[in-house]
Design an enzyme around this catalytic site. Structure first.
Site, mmCIF file in Angstrom:
data_model
loop_
_atom_site.group_PDB
_atom_site.id
_atom_site.type_symbol
_atom_site.label_atom_id
_atom_site.label_comp_id
_atom_site.label_asym_id
_atom_site.label_seq_id
_atom_site.Cartn_x
_atom_site.Cartn_y
_atom_site.Cartn_z
ATOM 1 N N SER A 126 0.822 -1.206 0.000
ATOM 2 C CA SER A 126 0.000 0.000 0.000
ATOM 3 C C SER A 126 0.861 1.263 0.000
ATOM 4 C CB SER A 126 -0.900 -0.001 1.238
ATOM 5 O OG SER A 126 -1.563 1.229 1.346
ATOM 6 N N SER A 127 0.281 2.348 -0.499
ATOM 7 C CA SER A 127 0.993 3.633 -0.438
ATOM 8 C C SER A 127 0.249 4.590 0.497
ATOM 9 C CB SER A 127 1.109 4.240 -1.844
ATOM 10 O OG SER A 127 -0.180 4.513 -2.343
#
Ligand SMILES: Cc1ncc(COP(=O)(O)O)c(C=O)c1O
Length: 279
Positions: free
Chosen positions: A194-195
């Protein structure tokens, strides 16, 4: 819109669907079909639901041909194909549809999105609009003609390799931000793949407003997008750390506990982290 009965499923601390709770809730509804929304990147924590386990659970509980799965990949749906370890979202699996937003990762200047579904469903949903001399599947029959052009242009301009580079940059920068926050004694959490970086909600409302932070309860998040560079992240962390220490040291506020939001191992409050710089 359809007024169907809605059942909320619990989540794990990561934000991912709790498959044990999912199983117990579908077992309580054996006589009914199930429409399941599977998140490919949740809004607040960027968590990715375990699609394979959800399918297995439905089949094992006897739902077999009585379920419909929608995969909501608003932001991360466009990132997953470029990450080797990411779960595969594909129509080879018994899913009904996948959606992605056009104004998130792609950065389209107008809100838009793409839904991909099976032809059978498209046929049921769409109708011939005589005066447009085309078939249409939207609710009101209205579409933005510019949106697909923006999407087409960006996808072609960046290409597969360009988008893959941007995805890799976002993930690298998200890790950098998480590490920097933790080094400053700020509780932070980043889901694998995830970012979206989750951290303790800043007390300073002016700071929240300036950086347009999305907050929920005791946490806030930063979605590290392709336009964000390391310098911007450094500015953010340093400003946050300065605001935070003046509040905590000057006004004696204690470091908030976010154990229930991001887990004990990520919480750096006074009680959970004896080394916490500020507490
Ligand atoms: C998981 C998820 N689904 C759906 C949406 C809404 O997408 P859109 O803006 O394309 O309607 C968001 C937006 O933040 C989201 O995070």
């Amino acid at each position: 819109m359809y007024r169907v009965e809605c059942v909320k499923i619990d989540t794990l601390v990561s934000g991912e669907m709790n498959c044990t709770d999912f199983k117990s809730k579908i077992l309580r509804n054996l006589g009914k079909p199930a429409i399941v929304n599977v998140n490919i990147g949740t809004t607040v924590k960027g968590a990715i639901d375990d699609l394979d386990r959800i399918i297995k659970t439905l089949e094992k509980c006897g739902f077999r041909d009585r379920f419909y799965i929608h995969c909501d990949g608003a932001l991360a749906g466009l990132m997953m194909p470029f990450i080797k370890q990411a779960p595969k979202v594909t129509f080879e699996k018994p899913i009904g549809s996948v959606s992605v937003s056009g104004h998130k990762f792609i950065g389209c200047p107008v809100p838009c999105g793409v839904v991909i579904t099976r032809l059978d469903h498209v046929k049921v949903l769409s109708t011939d609009i005589e005066y447009l001399s085309s078939r249409d599947a939207t609710i009101m029959g209205s579409r933005n003609g510019h949106a697909p052009m923006f999407l087409w242009y960006t996808l072609n301009k960046k290409g597969y390799i360009g988008i893959r580079k941007e995805v890799q940059k976002c993930l690298r920068n998200a890790h950098y931000l998480t590490d920097r926050l933790k080094d400053m004694g700020i509780s932070a959490y980043l889901n694998a793949l995830s970012s979206t970086v989750v951290f303790e909600r800043p007390h300073d409302e002016a700071f929240v407003h300036k950086w347009q932070l999305a907050c929920e309860g005791s946490i806030a998040h930063v979605v590290v997008m392709p336009n964000v560079n390391v310098e911007k992240l450094d500015d953010f962390v340093e400003e946050l750390a300065a605001k935070r220490s003046s509040l905590h040291e000057g006004k004696g506020l204690s470091v908030p506990c976010v154990e229930k939001d991001i887990g004990l191992e990520n919480c750096l409050c006074g009680q959970h982290n004896k080394k916490s710089r500020i507490a």
